[in-house]
Design a protein around this motif. Structure first.
Motif, PDB file in Angstrom:
ATOM      1  N   GLU A 315      41.792  50.571  45.658  1.00  0.00           N
ATOM      2  CA  GLU A 315      41.067  51.242  44.995  1.00  0.00           C
ATOM      3  C   GLU A 315      39.602  50.766  45.217  1.00  0.00           C
ATOM      4  OE1 GLU A 315      39.712  50.841  40.253  1.00  0.00           O
ATOM      5  OE2 GLU A 315      41.835  51.125  40.608  1.00  0.00           O
ATOM      6  N   VAL A 316      38.289  51.658  45.017  1.00  0.00           N
ATOM      7  CA  VAL A 316      37.289  51.358  45.169  1.00  0.00           C
ATOM      8  C   VAL A 316      36.615  51.776  43.788  1.00  0.00           C
ATOM      9  CG1 VAL A 316      37.306  51.229  47.631  1.00  0.00           C
ATOM     10  CG2 VAL A 316      36.332  53.188  46.514  1.00  0.00           C
ATOM     11  N   GLY A 317      35.161  51.338  43.603  1.00  0.00           N
ATOM     12  CA  GLY A 317      34.576  51.753  42.474  1.00  0.00           C
ATOM     13  C   GLY A 317      34.033  50.701  41.501  1.00  0.00           C
ATOM     14  N   PRO A 318      33.702  51.167  40.228  1.00  0.00           N
ATOM     15  CA  PRO A 318      33.210  50.066  39.245  1.00  0.00           C
ATOM     16  C   PRO A 318      34.177  48.982  39.122  1.00  0.00           C
ATOM     17  CG  PRO A 318      32.686  52.264  38.732  1.00  0.00           C
ATOM     18  CD  PRO A 318      33.500  52.579  39.799  1.00  0.00           C
ATOM     19  N   ARG A 319      35.467  49.189  38.721  1.00  0.00           N
ATOM     20  CA  ARG A 319      36.423  48.300  38.515  1.00  0.00           C
ATOM     21  C   ARG A 319      36.647  47.196  39.889  1.00  0.00           C
ATOM     22  NH1 ARG A 319      42.029  49.794  36.028  1.00  0.00           N
ATOM     23  NH2 ARG A 319      41.915  51.052  37.686  1.00  0.00           N
ATOM     24  N   ALA A 320      36.668  47.961  40.770  1.00  0.00           N
ATOM     25  CA  ALA A 320      36.724  47.120  42.074  1.00  0.00           C
ATOM     26  C   ALA A 320      35.706  46.065  42.209  1.00  0.00           C
ATOM     27  CB  ALA A 320      36.898  48.023  43.377  1.00  0.00           C
ATOM     28  N   ARG A 321      34.617  46.564  41.794  1.00  0.00           N
ATOM     29  CA  ARG A 321      33.384  45.603  41.814  1.00  0.00           C
ATOM     30  C   ARG A 321      33.350  44.431  40.878  1.00  0.00           C
ATOM     31  NH1 ARG A 321      30.376  50.480  43.595  1.00  0.00           N
ATOM     32  NH2 ARG A 321      30.193  51.498  41.315  1.00  0.00           N
ATOM     33  N   LEU A 322      33.841  44.879  39.674  1.00  0.00           N
ATOM     34  CA  LEU A 322      33.987  43.670  38.986  1.00  0.00           C
ATOM     35  C   LEU A 322      35.073  42.820  38.990  1.00  0.00           C
ATOM     36  CD1 LEU A 322      32.990  45.680  35.379  1.00  0.00           C
ATOM     37  CD2 LEU A 322      31.487  44.603  36.887  1.00  0.00           C
ATOM     38  N   VAL A 323      36.140  43.658  39.478  1.00  0.00           N
ATOM     39  CA  VAL A 323      37.318  42.553  39.871  1.00  0.00           C
ATOM     40  C   VAL A 323      36.944  41.505  40.945  1.00  0.00           C
ATOM     41  CG1 VAL A 323      39.385  42.520  41.075  1.00  0.00           C
ATOM     42  CG2 VAL A 323      39.142  44.290  39.168  1.00  0.00           C
ATOM     43  N   THR A 324      36.381  41.893  41.915  1.00  0.00           N
ATOM     44  CA  THR A 324      35.772  41.042  43.031  1.00  0.00           C
ATOM     45  C   THR A 324      34.696  40.170  42.715  1.00  0.00           C
ATOM     46  OG1 THR A 324      36.340  43.022  44.433  1.00  0.00           O
ATOM     47  CG2 THR A 324      35.095  41.280  45.459  1.00  0.00           C
ATOM     48  N   PHE A 325      33.731  40.573  41.896  1.00  0.00           N
ATOM     49  CA  PHE A 325      32.407  39.697  41.691  1.00  0.00           C
ATOM     50  C   PHE A 325      32.443  39.250  40.245  1.00  0.00           C
ATOM     51  CE2 PHE A 325      31.507  42.613  45.183  1.00  0.00           C
ATOM     52  CZ  PHE A 325      31.206  41.657  46.116  1.00  0.00           C
ATOM     53  N   LYS A 326      33.298  39.836  39.119  1.00  0.00           N
ATOM     54  CA  LYS A 326      33.088  39.296  38.058  1.00  0.00           C
ATOM     55  C   LYS A 326      34.480  38.688  37.292  1.00  0.00           C
ATOM     56  CE  LYS A 326      28.625  40.778  36.711  1.00  0.00           C
ATOM     57  NZ  LYS A 326      27.715  41.515  35.366  1.00  0.00           N
ATOM     58  N   ASN A 327      35.408  38.811  37.851  1.00  0.00           N
ATOM     59  CA  ASN A 327      36.592  38.339  37.563  1.00  0.00           C
ATOM     60  C   ASN A 327      37.296  39.243  36.340  1.00  0.00           C
ATOM     61  OD1 ASN A 327      37.153  35.975  39.256  1.00  0.00           O
ATOM     62  ND2 ASN A 327      35.674  34.999  37.571  1.00  0.00           N
ATOM     63  N   TYR A 328      37.019  40.551  36.522  1.00  0.00           N
ATOM     64  CA  TYR A 328      37.400  41.648  35.344  1.00  0.00           C
ATOM     65  C   TYR A 328      39.047  41.869  35.725  1.00  0.00           C
ATOM     66  CZ  TYR A 328      37.244  46.123  32.915  1.00  0.00           C
ATOM     67  OH  TYR A 328      37.668  47.204  32.086  1.00  0.00           O
ATOM     68  N   ASP A 329      39.729  42.032  34.685  1.00  0.00           N
ATOM     69  CA  ASP A 329      41.084  42.051  35.023  1.00  0.00           C
ATOM     70  C   ASP A 329      41.778  43.007  33.940  1.00  0.00           C
ATOM     71  OD1 ASP A 329      41.004  40.968  32.394  1.00  0.00           O
ATOM     72  OD2 ASP A 329      42.291  39.242  32.912  1.00  0.00           O
ATOM     73  N   GLU A 330      41.186  44.059  33.630  1.00  0.00           N
ATOM     74  CA  GLU A 330      41.645  45.146  32.699  1.00  0.00           C
ATOM     75  C   GLU A 330      42.120  46.292  33.583  1.00  0.00           C
ATOM     76  OE1 GLU A 330      41.196  47.439  28.588  1.00  0.00           O
ATOM     77  OE2 GLU A 330      39.829  46.018  29.048  1.00  0.00           O
ATOM     78  N   LYS A 331      43.322  46.765  33.543  1.00  0.00           N
ATOM     79  CA  LYS A 331      44.251  47.619  34.346  1.00  0.00           C
ATOM     80  C   LYS A 331      44.321  49.149  33.773  1.00  0.00           C
ATOM     81  CE  LYS A 331      47.130  44.176  36.556  1.00  0.00           C
ATOM     82  NZ  LYS A 331      46.266  44.304  37.626  1.00  0.00           N
ATOM     83  N   GLY A 332      44.325  49.851  34.489  1.00  0.00           N
ATOM     84  CA  GLY A 332      44.777  51.291  34.122  1.00  0.00           C
ATOM     85  C   GLY A 332      43.586  52.125  33.795  1.00  0.00           C
ATOM     86  N   THR A 333      43.777  53.322  33.401  1.00  0.00           N
ATOM     87  CA  THR A 333      42.698  54.156  33.093  1.00  0.00           C
ATOM     88  C   THR A 333      41.670  53.806  32.159  1.00  0.00           C
ATOM     89  OG1 THR A 333      44.040  56.029  33.705  1.00  0.00           O
ATOM     90  CG2 THR A 333      42.024  56.600  32.690  1.00  0.00           C
ATOM     91  N   CYS A 334      42.033  53.123  31.177  1.00  0.00           N
ATOM     92  CA  CYS A 334      41.075  52.635  29.924  1.00  0.00           C
ATOM     93  C   CYS A 334      40.406  51.517  30.807  1.00  0.00           C
ATOM     94  CB  CYS A 334      41.839  51.924  28.873  1.00  0.00           C
ATOM     95  SG  CYS A 334      41.364  51.193  27.624  1.00  0.00           S
TER      96      CYS A 334
END
Length: 460
Positions: A315-334
């Motif tokens: 997956e690429v996009g906003p969540r991928a950036r936040l996962v990679t650089f800000k430890n974001y961890d919320e899954k799914g479409t939400c």
């Protein structure tokens, strides 16, 4: 006695509220839950990569930016950076800052645009009323005006920094054609400050309606009450992002993308084969699903390759950036849609830092621009929809090879995996979470009714 049911096939074609033409072919069980889902591009091949061969490096970014009317800035920047990577041209810092500002302005505009496309799925919190972003009624009217102002701010800053807000004229191989004036710099900063206030309010509103939607027990789709799974859109694929805001290239001392970890395969390695539609739902908006008995063949109809990183779709996009650089961890479409709203403020804070650092008297064109020796160069641009990688070879100021690995190309197979386990009526909701740009992603194959290849991109 155990009873066995044959899976049914339902097709949603075309899918709606996104750029380009695509469809969903879904194999569902007796309860209407997706067992296997294929999301396919059905937009005709553009041939942009072939058009690039033999052109000058200056021409190709202009051609690439016209593959789509939504992502021209990202493609212009990625193609320009790829040409510079091949010829090994380092650009001045103030030129780089202008490109960053242009990039972030494009991201701001794109998030606001996606809000308009997303909102009709959602409810005004505390009501059973779906949101019509074009109504004159409050509270939606105020939200719509705020969205339009955010888009206007993004486009205006893009026009100032890039020379145009759609096909930027100020970018060039070796930097930028011209710097901006002090007055223009002040104008961009003031607009960004205004946008920041609006972005905070819009982000809060969108996160509230997104959570309200996903916390419901059921949602309405064309008059059908559909259960809302808590794991809607979950998948086990990885994430790919090269930078929080801009990107990376093969000129970097420590590049954040590795061409040796990338491979592209054909869709028939991943997609279902020929089937008949055996489930039809006339209530599905708009116009119902595909008619019973229609032949479908995702393997042959998909007009895109399947890019993989370390052997798997990502997956690429906003969540991928936040996962990679800000430890974001919320899954799914939400989690995916909330991540996009979180980039509202991030893009504006970063934009203000770049504007502040810009020296309007600084040099914006490299002292020396090589003609190129045929070396392979690549550049990734973190476009609004994700990692946009362009690859090029330039020799004697002529392009020998050009390839575009655009965000939605990366996301096709990942989104297909995310469809599994969802009610089929929510397949488009999952797909829209990726904010797809399908025309950009259509590079591979078209067949006629006899399965004869009409056009293809060679997988190399």
């Amino acid at each position: 006695m155990r009873r066995y049911y044959l899976s049914k096939v339902v097709e949603i074609s075309p899918t709606t509220r996104h750029e380009g033409h695509s469809k969903l072919v879904l194999k569902v069980n007796d309860a209407g839950i997706i067992e296997t889902g294929n999301w396919c591009s059905i937009t005709p091949v553009r041939g942009v990569e072939k058009l690039a061969v033999g052109k000058t490096p200056e021409q190709v970014p202009k051609i690439a930016s016209r593959v789509c009317g939504i992502c021209p800035i990202a493609h212009c920047l990625a193609a320009t950076d790829a040409m510079e990577a091949s010829i090994k041209c380092e650009i001045p810092q103030d030129a780089r800052l202008l490109r960053h500002i242009l990039q972030l302005a494009n991201r701001l505009h794109s998030i606001a645009l996606h809000n308009i496309l997303l909102l009709p799925d959602y409810y005004i919190p505390g009501t059973e009323t779906k949101i019509n972003p074009f109504t004159a009624e409050e509270p939606v009217r105020t939200v719509a005006k705020r969205i339009q102002r955010l888009r206007e701010i993004g486009q205006t800053i893009g026009q100032i920094s890039g020379g145009d807000c759609i096909h930027p004229r100020n970018t060039r191989i070796g930097g930028m054609y011209r710097n901006v004036s002090e007055q223009a710099k002040t104008k961009m900063y003031d607009l960004a400050k205004e946008g920041l206030v609006l972005a905070h309010a819009q982000s809060e509103f969108m996160i509230a309606v997104i959570r309200n939607y996903h916390n419901r027990d059921t949602v309405d789709v064309g008059g059908m009450k559909v259960p809302m799974p808590k794991n809607l859109g979950f998948h086990n694929q990885g994430y790919l992002a090269t930078h929080a805001f801009y990107g990376s290239s093969s000129l970097d001392e420590c590049p954040t993308w590795d061409i040796n970890r990338f491979k592209e395969v054909r869709p028939w390695d991943w997609y279902m084969g020929e089937m008949d539609v055996t489930l039809e739902e006339p209530r599905y908006p708009i116009g119902g699903t595909t008619k019973l008995g229609t032949k479908v063949n995702p393997q042959m109809e998909a007009c895109t390759g399947i890019p993989m990183y370390d052997g798997q779709p990502v997956e690429v996009g906003p969540r991928a950036r936040l996962v990679t650089f800000k430890n974001y961890d919320e899954k799914g479409t939400c989690g995916q849609n909330i991540a996009r709203q979180m980039e509202y403020q991030d893009s504006l804070y970063e934009m203000m830092d770049c504007i502040d650092a810009l020296n309007t008297a600084g040099k914006v064109v490299a002292d020396y621009i090589p003609d190129g020796d045929g070396s392979l160069g690549w550049a990734s641009n973190e476009a609004p929809r994700g990692t946009d990688v362009h690859i090029a070879r330039v020799k004697d100021w002529k392009v020998q090879y050009f390839s575009m690995l655009v965000p939605t190309t990366w996301n096709f197979a990942t989104c297909s995996a995310a469809l599994k386990g969802a009610p089929w009526q929510l397949a488009e909701v999952i797909m829209r979470g990726y904010d797809p740009c399908v025309s950009c992603a259509t590079h591979m194959i078209v067949v006629d009714e006899d399965n004869k290849v009409v056009a293809q991109k060679l997988i190399q």
